[in-house]
Design a protein around this motif. Structure first.
Motif, mmCIF file in Angstrom:
data_model
loop_
_atom_site.group_PDB
_atom_site.id
_atom_site.type_symbol
_atom_site.label_atom_id
_atom_site.label_comp_id
_atom_site.label_asym_id
_atom_site.label_seq_id
_atom_site.Cartn_x
_atom_site.Cartn_y
_atom_site.Cartn_z
ATOM 1 N N ALA A 109 82.616 52.597 33.492
ATOM 2 C CA ALA A 109 83.174 53.553 34.446
ATOM 3 C C ALA A 109 84.696 53.436 34.483
ATOM 4 O O ALA A 109 85.267 52.378 34.220
ATOM 5 N N LEU A 110 85.337 54.531 34.802
ATOM 6 C CA LEU A 110 86.788 54.557 34.895
ATOM 7 C C LEU A 110 87.253 53.834 36.155
ATOM 8 O O LEU A 110 86.599 53.918 37.194
ATOM 9 N N ASN B 258 82.319 60.008 35.887
ATOM 10 C CA ASN B 258 82.312 58.573 36.165
ATOM 11 C C ASN B 258 80.902 58.075 36.472
ATOM 12 O O ASN B 258 80.490 57.011 36.012
ATOM 13 N N ASP B 259 80.138 58.853 37.248
ATOM 14 C CA ASP B 259 78.749 58.475 37.552
ATOM 15 C C ASP B 259 77.909 58.434 36.272
ATOM 16 O O ASP B 259 77.136 57.501 36.059
ATOM 17 N N LEU C 143 83.469 58.706 26.777
ATOM 18 C CA LEU C 143 83.953 59.791 27.626
ATOM 19 C C LEU C 143 83.647 61.148 27.003
ATOM 20 O O LEU C 143 83.207 62.069 27.693
ATOM 21 N N ALA D 72 90.938 57.206 36.600
ATOM 22 C CA ALA D 72 90.399 58.476 37.097
ATOM 23 C C ALA D 72 91.523 59.359 37.631
ATOM 24 O O ALA D 72 91.535 60.578 37.389
ATOM 25 N N ASN E 4 78.765 55.446 34.108
ATOM 26 C CA ASN E 4 78.186 54.222 34.661
ATOM 27 C C ASN E 4 76.688 54.141 34.392
ATOM 28 O O ASN E 4 76.146 53.059 34.201
ATOM 29 N N ASP F 109 84.383 62.797 39.066
ATOM 30 C CA ASP F 109 83.397 61.982 39.783
ATOM 31 C C ASP F 109 82.044 62.017 39.073
ATOM 32 O O ASP F 109 81.400 60.977 38.901
#
Length: 178
Positions: free
Chosen positions: A29-30, A18-19, A83, A35, A22, A15
């Motif tokens: 983002a995934l 991903n934040d 990533l 994810a 973004n 999480d």
């Protein structure tokens, strides 16, 4: 060992990842499926101490199929370079690391004789036998700090085929001529 869902700390890491993805690159983002796949892979690596799709399938009691796991790895448009960058930034922030030294580490990996589909393979001198093998050279860029060493990048090295060996001084045109 049973692998039904990602471990809670892995889910919170994904999480956060991903934040941060973004924020650094909007639109990178995934997806929900990516994810979930990443969570399954990280949990599998933690439990099995291996990156093996078959072991992940057995540990999930067949919920995660080998074909599906490998398909996402090969075909999904995951921003792998972003990533890795975001993961390193998260680790550095979490542990308060502000300084370190960048170092390169290379290793040669011998591959099979038939290497038509393997990336950046070339003929290498085999130190053990004195002969030649087909292989890859993997170069890691490492951040070495006082507390941890973190890989921050990698690439495959392949020498220029036109430049076979270093030229001796007497072979360089015009170097020794008056």
């Amino acid at each position: 060992m049973l692998m039904n869902a990602p471990a809670t700390f892995i889910q919170s890491y994904i999480d956060d990842l991903n934040d941060a993805l973004n924020q650094l690159k909007p639109g990178a983002a995934l997806t929900r499926i990516q994810a979930a796949w990443l969570g399954t892979c990280l949990t599998g690596i933690l439990l099995m101490n291996s990156v093996c799709w078959a072991k992940f399938e057995r540990a999930s009691l067949g919920d995660c199929k080998v074909a599906a796991l490998s398909w996402v790895f090969r075909k999904a448009s995951i921003p792998w370079d972003w990533l890795l960058r975001v993961s390193v930034v998260l680790i550095l922030k979490r542990y308060g690391i502000t300084e370190g030294v960048l170092a390169f580490d290379e290793s040669d990996r011998a591959r099979s004789k038939s290497t038509k589909r393997i990336y950046k393979v070339y003929k290498q001198k085999h130190k053990g036998s004195g002969g030649y093998v087909n292989g890859q050279t993997i170069v890691l860029l490492l951040l070495v700090t006082s507390s941890i060493t973190v890989p921050v990048g990698f690439f495959f090295y392949m020498p220029d085929p036109a430049f076979r060996r270093a030229m001796l001084p007497h072979e360089i045109p015009g170097l020794l001529s008056p």
